[in-house]
Scaffold this active site. Structure first.
Site: not given
Ligand code: 4HQ
Length: 257
Positions: A91, A118, A156, A171
């Site tokens: 994230p 985490e 793709r 697309d």
């Molecule tokens: N993660 N975009 C991996 C995500 C996420 C997202 C949360 C990644 C938990 C361990 N990854 N961790 N949104 O939510 O890429």
């Protein structure tokens, strides 16, 4: 010549099950793609194959240990050559969009690291990750689904993966517009009828109707796309947009008086 991907995960079977299906599975079997999935636990030096540990400084949850990811990337480099990018899905990354997907599809070799728990020890990011990518502003429990999202969107676009190259040009995010509505048989489902124009056989009218619907929907649902991507619209689409905006303006003015 095939596009190489390496995915590092503690759930290789989950990733493999997904990759054997559909368009990507077919491309992989036809050697248009060369995808290897690695089990992160095999790179743990721990005798219990532990890949996580408690966070320094305290706090909730566990942190993924640095060495297994670093060892995995070392092994990938030794066996498969230097990748052009090592992606950690998280994230904290830059948000993925079709422009980013297009630029990744120009590379020959992409590594995707999937975290769980985490977080991942920041020294993995510092030492082996070239970029962090997020698939959107919501929280998941693991990086496998985001890594598969990146892989599928990029794969793709590789030559021959999607049979009809024209379908890619169409697309919605390549065009800067959302798609128009689609219908198939039957023409009537419990009284819900297919728009008459689509049954008319008038190809010019159908083309114009679809264009108008696409612009209408985009204006309604994703006005942000019209602001960012106005240069992608052709003259006809720009005219439709202006007409729709004028109609809306007139409605507002009338509501005022
Ligand atoms: N993660 N975009 C991996 C995500 C996420 C997202 C949360 C990644 C938990 C361990 N990854 N961790 N949104 O939510 O890429």
């Amino acid at each position: 010549m095939s596009l190489k991907f390496d995915v590092v995960t503690i759930f290789p079977s989950m990733v493999l099950a997904f990759l054997e299906k559909g368009v990507i599975g077919r491309a992989n079997r036809r050697k248009l793609l060369d995808i290897v999935v690695h089990d992160l636990r095999e790179f743990s030096s721990d005798r219990h194959k532990k890949v996580d540990d408690m966070p320094y400084g305290g706090g909730p949850g566990m942190v993924m240990k640095p060495e297994p990811f670093m060892q995995a990337v070392e092994k990938i480099k030794a066996d498969r050559g230097d990748p052009q990018t090592v992606i950690l899905v998280s994230p904290q990354g830059r948000r993925l969009d079709q422009a980013k997907v297009r630029s990744l599809s120009q590379l020959n070799h992409v590594v995707l690291l999937c975290g769980r728990y985490e977080a991942v020890d920041e020294r993995v990011v510092d030492a082996v990750v070239s970029e962090e990518i997020s698939i959107g502003d919501y929280v998941l429990t693991g990086g496998e689904v985001p890594a598969l999202v990146v892989l599928e969107a990029v794969a793709r676009l590789a030559q021959g993966v999607v049979g009809d190259a024209d379908s890619i040009k169409n697309d919605s995010f390549e065009r800067g517009l959302l798609d128009h509505p689609h219908y198939t048989r039957p023409a009537d489902v419990n009284g819900a009828r297919v728009p008459e124009v689509l049954l008319s056989g008038n190809h010019e009218e159908i083309r114009a109707w679809r264009k108008c619907e696409a612009v209408k929907r985009t204006l309604e649902r994703r006005p942000d796309l019209l602001h960012e991507g106005r240069q992608l619209l052709d003259e006809e689409e720009k005219r439709i947009l202006e007409t729709l905006q004028n109609v809306d303006l007139e409605r507002k003015v009338r509501a005022d008086v």
